[in-house]
Scaffold this motif. Structure first.
Motif, PDB file in Angstrom:
ATOM      1  N   LEU A 668       0.838  -1.201   0.000  1.00 53.80           N
ATOM      2  CA  LEU A 668       0.000   0.000   0.000  1.00 53.80           C
ATOM      3  C   LEU A 668       0.873   1.252   0.000  1.00 53.80           C
ATOM      4  CD1 LEU A 668      -2.659  -1.003   2.709  1.00 53.80           C
ATOM      5  CD2 LEU A 668      -2.958  -1.036   0.228  1.00 53.80           C
ATOM      6  N   GLN A 669       0.473   2.223  -0.800  1.00 50.07           N
ATOM      7  CA  GLN A 669       1.104   3.529  -0.754  1.00 50.07           C
ATOM      8  C   GLN A 669       0.648   4.288   0.484  1.00 50.07           C
ATOM      9  OE1 GLN A 669       3.463   4.503  -3.087  1.00 50.07           O
ATOM     10  NE2 GLN A 669       3.215   2.373  -3.774  1.00 50.07           N
ATOM     11  N   ALA A 670       1.353   5.348   0.837  1.00 47.83           N
ATOM     12  CA  ALA A 670       0.962   6.147   1.994  1.00 47.83           C
ATOM     13  C   ALA A 670      -0.473   6.636   1.824  1.00 47.83           C
ATOM     14  CB  ALA A 670       1.904   7.338   2.144  1.00 47.83           C
ATOM     15  N   GLY A 671      -1.302   6.390   2.829  1.00 53.15           N
ATOM     16  CA  GLY A 671      -2.699   6.814   2.788  1.00 53.15           C
ATOM     17  C   GLY A 671      -3.639   5.881   2.044  1.00 53.15           C
ATOM     18  N   GLU A 672      -3.089   4.911   1.333  1.00 55.60           N
ATOM     19  CA  GLU A 672      -3.928   3.998   0.566  1.00 55.60           C
ATOM     20  C   GLU A 672      -4.575   2.971   1.485  1.00 55.60           C
ATOM     21  OE1 GLU A 672      -3.616   0.868  -3.240  1.00 55.60           O
ATOM     22  OE2 GLU A 672      -1.798   1.736  -2.366  1.00 55.60           O
ATOM     23  N   GLU A 673      -5.799   2.576   1.126  1.00 55.47           N
ATOM     24  CA  GLU A 673      -6.481   1.532   1.886  1.00 55.47           C
ATOM     25  C   GLU A 673      -7.050   0.496   0.921  1.00 55.47           C
ATOM     26  OE1 GLU A 673     -10.921   3.375   2.545  1.00 55.47           O
ATOM     27  OE2 GLU A 673      -9.325   4.071   3.889  1.00 55.47           O
ATOM     28  N   ARG A 674      -7.244  -0.703   1.446  1.00 61.49           N
ATOM     29  CA  ARG A 674      -7.740  -1.781   0.603  1.00 61.49           C
ATOM     30  C   ARG A 674      -8.532  -2.763   1.457  1.00 61.49           C
ATOM     31  NH1 ARG A 674      -3.158  -4.548  -2.700  1.00 61.49           N
ATOM     32  NH2 ARG A 674      -2.921  -2.334  -3.230  1.00 61.49           N
ATOM     33  N   VAL A 675      -9.622  -3.278   0.883  1.00 63.53           N
ATOM     34  CA  VAL A 675     -10.371  -4.335   1.545  1.00 63.53           C
ATOM     35  C   VAL A 675      -9.735  -5.672   1.170  1.00 63.53           C
ATOM     36  CG1 VAL A 675     -12.590  -5.511   1.738  1.00 63.53           C
ATOM     37  CG2 VAL A 675     -12.513  -3.011   1.611  1.00 63.53           C
ATOM     38  N   VAL A 676      -9.329  -6.421   2.190  1.00 66.71           N
ATOM     39  CA  VAL A 676      -8.695  -7.717   1.991  1.00 66.71           C
ATOM     40  C   VAL A 676      -9.701  -8.802   2.342  1.00 66.71           C
ATOM     41  CG1 VAL A 676      -6.778  -9.223   2.645  1.00 66.71           C
ATOM     42  CG2 VAL A 676      -6.456  -6.732   2.572  1.00 66.71           C
ATOM     43  N   THR A 677      -9.869  -9.754   1.437  1.00 66.81           N
ATOM     44  CA  THR A 677     -10.837 -10.833   1.623  1.00 66.81           C
ATOM     45  C   THR A 677     -10.108 -12.169   1.689  1.00 66.81           C
ATOM     46  OG1 THR A 677     -12.517  -9.599   0.402  1.00 66.81           O
ATOM     47  CG2 THR A 677     -12.893 -11.957   0.674  1.00 66.81           C
ATOM     48  N   HIS A 678     -10.547 -13.007   2.609  1.00 69.69           N
ATOM     49  CA  HIS A 678      -9.950 -14.342   2.748  1.00 69.69           C
ATOM     50  C   HIS A 678     -11.051 -15.318   3.132  1.00 69.69           C
ATOM     51  CE1 HIS A 678      -6.082 -16.597   3.226  1.00 69.69           C
ATOM     52  NE2 HIS A 678      -6.916 -17.451   3.795  1.00 69.69           N
ATOM     53  N   SER A 679     -11.034 -16.492   2.515  1.00 70.64           N
ATOM     54  CA  SER A 679     -12.063 -17.501   2.791  1.00 70.64           C
ATOM     55  C   SER A 679     -11.440 -18.771   3.335  1.00 70.64           C
ATOM     56  CB  SER A 679     -12.851 -17.830   1.519  1.00 70.64           C
ATOM     57  OG  SER A 679     -13.588 -16.707   1.087  1.00 70.64           O
ATOM     58  N   PHE A 680     -12.172 -19.414   4.244  1.00 74.16           N
ATOM     59  CA  PHE A 680     -11.787 -20.720   4.776  1.00 74.16           C
ATOM     60  C   PHE A 680     -12.884 -21.716   4.452  1.00 74.16           C
ATOM     61  CE2 PHE A 680     -10.465 -17.494   7.931  1.00 74.16           C
ATOM     62  CZ  PHE A 680      -9.093 -17.628   7.841  1.00 74.16           C
ATOM     63  N   THR A 681     -12.489 -22.913   4.109  1.00 73.81           N
ATOM     64  CA  THR A 681     -13.469 -23.984   4.004  1.00 73.81           C
ATOM     65  C   THR A 681     -13.667 -24.617   5.374  1.00 73.81           C
ATOM     66  OG1 THR A 681     -11.818 -25.680   3.534  1.00 73.81           O
ATOM     67  CG2 THR A 681     -12.717 -24.461   1.646  1.00 73.81           C
ATOM     68  N   PHE A 682     -14.754 -25.315   5.531  1.00 73.93           N
ATOM     69  CA  PHE A 682     -15.036 -25.992   6.797  1.00 73.93           C
ATOM     70  C   PHE A 682     -13.936 -27.001   7.117  1.00 73.93           C
ATOM     71  CE2 PHE A 682     -17.784 -29.153   9.221  1.00 73.93           C
ATOM     72  CZ  PHE A 682     -17.811 -28.387  10.381  1.00 73.93           C
ATOM     73  N   ALA A 683     -13.417 -27.666   6.090  1.00 76.55           N
ATOM     74  CA  ALA A 683     -12.380 -28.681   6.305  1.00 76.55           C
ATOM     75  C   ALA A 683     -11.118 -28.076   6.907  1.00 76.55           C
ATOM     76  CB  ALA A 683     -12.050 -29.378   4.990  1.00 76.55           C
ATOM     77  N   GLU A 684     -10.836 -26.812   6.588  1.00 72.17           N
ATOM     78  CA  GLU A 684      -9.641 -26.161   7.116  1.00 72.17           C
ATOM     79  C   GLU A 684      -9.717 -25.940   8.622  1.00 72.17           C
ATOM     80  OE1 GLU A 684      -7.754 -22.938   4.550  1.00 72.17           O
ATOM     81  OE2 GLU A 684      -9.706 -23.159   3.587  1.00 72.17           O
TER      82      GLU A 684
END
Length: 719
Positions: A668-684
């Protein structure tokens, strides 16, 4: 060669020729003519005829030498079965990368894969076929010297790195015939070698079968699933039985459960050590137990050579077990294409161009830059400016001993020191250098000189650490502080009153409590390898921003060990909001947290987390999707490693307070923001239950996200 041809070859072999394939000897058996008469041969009961049948060689490299040995061997071997050449290429051949514990702090499996591919290329052109790597042992005790070869305390990361290193060594699709610039991997040490009592090398390992399967075995299985051609046994016991003669471990788990079809090799003399362990009467008994347990190659002892034929004649061992072992060795040689081209990639002309090439050194530079961890940066003392007057003092100001103990072919003489790189890469920087010659002692003259340059500087960089021989195999320590002379030296420099940045070169998590409290800046450099000094200065001067994160907790003192993030709760857990309650599980004399926790590391900016959301997609196999907004709240660009953790609130067995389940790297650059998405399966979400099977439970879970294991946002979900 087709499988039927290998079977036919096996059928042509005499009993002595078969047994010979199981024998591994060191290179001097073949390269030292006098040794053949008075040295290794006479001492170890091998004749010159025996050497015509030995199947593999340890520790010999260089295209000229390996080709000469292979040529002479094939001239004398009746069936022209080629030799295998193996060696310990742990984190680089001659181009040396950071120690594995340092590489792991990059949180970059693709980069680690690239370093393994470079090591393979240099090894292959130098005549090697097999490396005794990766070491995938999970380690929670930094007193153990071989922690430097591990990737840390977390099962998930260990699995990812195990897979990456195997893929890097063996190349696309594990096709070693069509990828002749790759070599075969040997995952080690099977199993649980990283958990010796007291952190003492070669010591007893004692744990439940469920714990073994939950935390220690997954990384071996990941390496095997990635196609590792070999597995190496460990020196330790498992449930009271030495690993090398452990049928449950090597037959039931490794062969039957993990479906491993490759070669199982003993560690150096590990078979014969069953006598010292007290489970074998003599060398004959060792040979019997080891073959029954499934060990295919005996490294540098001679129990098979002496007694397998006798055991078969006495019908104490079925010849079919010998045939299985020999066939696996022949299959490995076939997988490497050695029957068609016994010299494979070994080429002295290409070797000169490939080994230690500029291209490979650039990979080493990138790896070192991504492995150096910034632990403290009070008052933004870093990065340095070339306009500032900076004193570089201490034993590692001019030392090139930064490769680590497992850098077999690495050359300290061609490795640049910090002083060297300052002279070449930073000619306009206002620096003074005051070295110390010995890590264990500082003369009055050295101290006076260092204090003098410190007084005239704006900032002082104190370069401290272990020698390479203070970590690695057989280098366990009860004190994991910096040497006393260095601590006294640093304290004297501190008294000058200037901002002090301490850089530590070492092979294990150290007790840095005495330093961290008073220091202005603190940098963990590990043993960073061939381009380590350049990488360090690039970070100190801000050419590169640090991005590494710890994969092993740093203790506050040795009495805390083991201290690791994924620990269990207790029946009387500590309440950090009510530390006055004595009758809970805690220490009275030290904070009950690590000095630096798993996942921790700073950069030259800061990050904020908010808007954490978790959604559950219902169904027979639920999917958990997490989102968090990450913002660069500082003034410069930077890289954040977003770490996702989970806790199973109620399990059939006690579950850890948190477990790493994934991570995402965000620039990320200074001041930049981002939505980070992560998924888990039930098996994990699964874990090992009482029935020794891994599966998840329905119920309540805590989901966490943050910059390290002790700085997280938390929410609860029900599945």
């Amino acid at each position: 060669m087709k499988q039927n041809d290998l079977q036919a070859l096996l059928g042509e072999m005499t009993l002595a020729e078969k047994i010979g394939q199981l024998q591994q000897v060191t290179g001097d058996f073949y390269t030292n003519d006098s040794a053949e008469i008075t040295g290794p041969l006479s001492n170890n009961l091998l004749s010159e005829d025996d050497l015509k049948n030995s199947g593999s060689v340890l520790g010999l490299s260089g295209a000229t030498d390996t080709n000469a040995v292979q040529k002479k061997y094939l001239e004398n071997n009746r069936l022209h079965i080629p030799l295998l050449f193996m060696a310990d290429i742990v984190h680089g051949y001659r181009t040396i990368f950071p120690i594995p514990l340092g590489l792991a702090t990059s949180w970059n499996p693709e980069l680690v894969k690239e370093t393994a591919a470079v090591a393979a290329k240099e090894s292959a052109v130098s005549g090697l076929h097999v490396t005794f790597s990766p070491m995938v042992d999970l380690v929670r005790d930094p007193r153990w010297g071989r922690v430097m070869e591990s990737t840390g305390e977390d099962p998930l990361l260990n699995c990812l790195y195990a897979e990456s290193v195997v893929q890097g060594y063996q190349g696309p699709a594990n096709d070693l015939i069509n990828n002749a610039d790759h070599i075969a991997a040997c995952v080690k040490h099977f199993a649980a070698y990283g958990a010796p009592e007291g952190g003492r090398e070669y010591n007893t390992v004692n744990m439940s079968d469920r714990e073994l399967r939950e935390n220690y075995l997954p990384s071996y299985q990941a390496a095997i699933n990635a196609g590792s051609k070999l597995v190496m046994t460990s020196f330790n016991t498992i449930d009271g039985v030495p690993a090398t003669v452990n049928t449950y471990l090597n037959r039931q788990i490794l062969r039957d459960e993990f479906k491993f079809e490759g070669v199982l090799i003993s560690d150096w003399a590990a078979m014969m050590e069953a006598i010292n362990h007290g489970v074998a009467e003599d060398h004959r008994d060792v040979a019997k137990q080891s073959l029954k347990a499934g060990v295919d190659i005996e490294m540098m002892t001679f129990c098979y050579h002496q007694f397998v034929e006798e055991l078969i004649s006495a019908k104490e061992v079925d010849e079919g077990l010998l045939d299985e072992a020999v066939l696996r060795i022949l299959e490995l040689k076939n997988d490497l294409g050695l029957f068609e081209n016994p010299y494979r990639s070994a080429d002295a002309v290409k070797e000169a161009a490939v080994v230690y090439s500029a291209e490979h050194q650039q990979v080493a530079l990138k790896a070192a830059e991504e492995s150096i961890v910034l632990l403290e940066n009070k008052n933004n003392v870093l990065p340095l400016a070339t306009s500032e007057k900076v004193a570089f003092v201490g034993p590692f100001a001019t030392s090139s001993d930064i490769l680590g103990t497992w850098s077999w072919k690495g050359e300290i003489s061609e490795t640049a020191s910090v002083a060297d790189v300052l002279g070449t890469d930073y000619p306009t920087a206002k620096v003074t250098i005051s070295p110390v010659a010995d890590v264990f002692s500082v003369t009055a003259e050295e101290l006076a000189a260092a204090k003098a340059v410190a007084k005239n500087a704006d900032k002082v960089v104190v370069l401290l650490g272990e020698t390479s021989q203070m970590s690695g195999e057989a280098s366990s320590r009860t004190s994991i502080q910096l040497p006393e002379a260095q601590l006294a030296f640093w304290d004297e420099i501190l008294s000058v009153g200037k901002p002090v940045i301490v850089v530590s070169f070492n092979g294990r998590p150290l007790d840095l409590s005495a330093v961290s409290e008073k220091v202005t800046g603190l940098v963990e450099a590990w043993f960073p390898g061939t381009k380590g000094a350049t990488a360090l200065l690039n970070i100190l001067y801000g050419k590169v921003a640090p991005k590494a994160r710890l994969t092993m907790s740093f203790p506050r003192n040795v009495g805390q060990i083991p201290v690791y993030y994924n620990h269990f709760n207790t029946g009387r857990p500590i309440n950090f909001d009510d530390l006055g309650n004595k009758y809970v599980s805690k220490y009275l004399d030290v904070p009950n947290t690590p000095l630096y926790p798993f996942g921790y590391g700073l950069t030259y900016t800061t990050f904020g987390y908010d808007h954490f959301k978790v959604a559950v997609e219902a169904g027979a196999e639920p999917v958990i999707t997490c989102q968090v907004r990450v913002k660069n709240t500082g003034q410069t660009a930077g890289t954040e490693i977003v770490q996702w953790y989970l806790r199973d609130i109620v399990g059939q067995v006690v579950r850890p307070m948190k477990e790493l389940k994934g991570f995402d790297t965000v620039e990320l650059q200074a001041g930049e923001e981002r939505v980070v998405t992560h998924s888990f399966t039930f098996a994990e979400l699964g874990y090992v239950h009482h029935d020794k099977k891994r599966y998840p439970d329905h119920g309540e879970f805590e989901v966490m996200v943050g910059s390290h294991s002790e700085s997280v946002l938390t929410t609860r979900i029900t599945l």
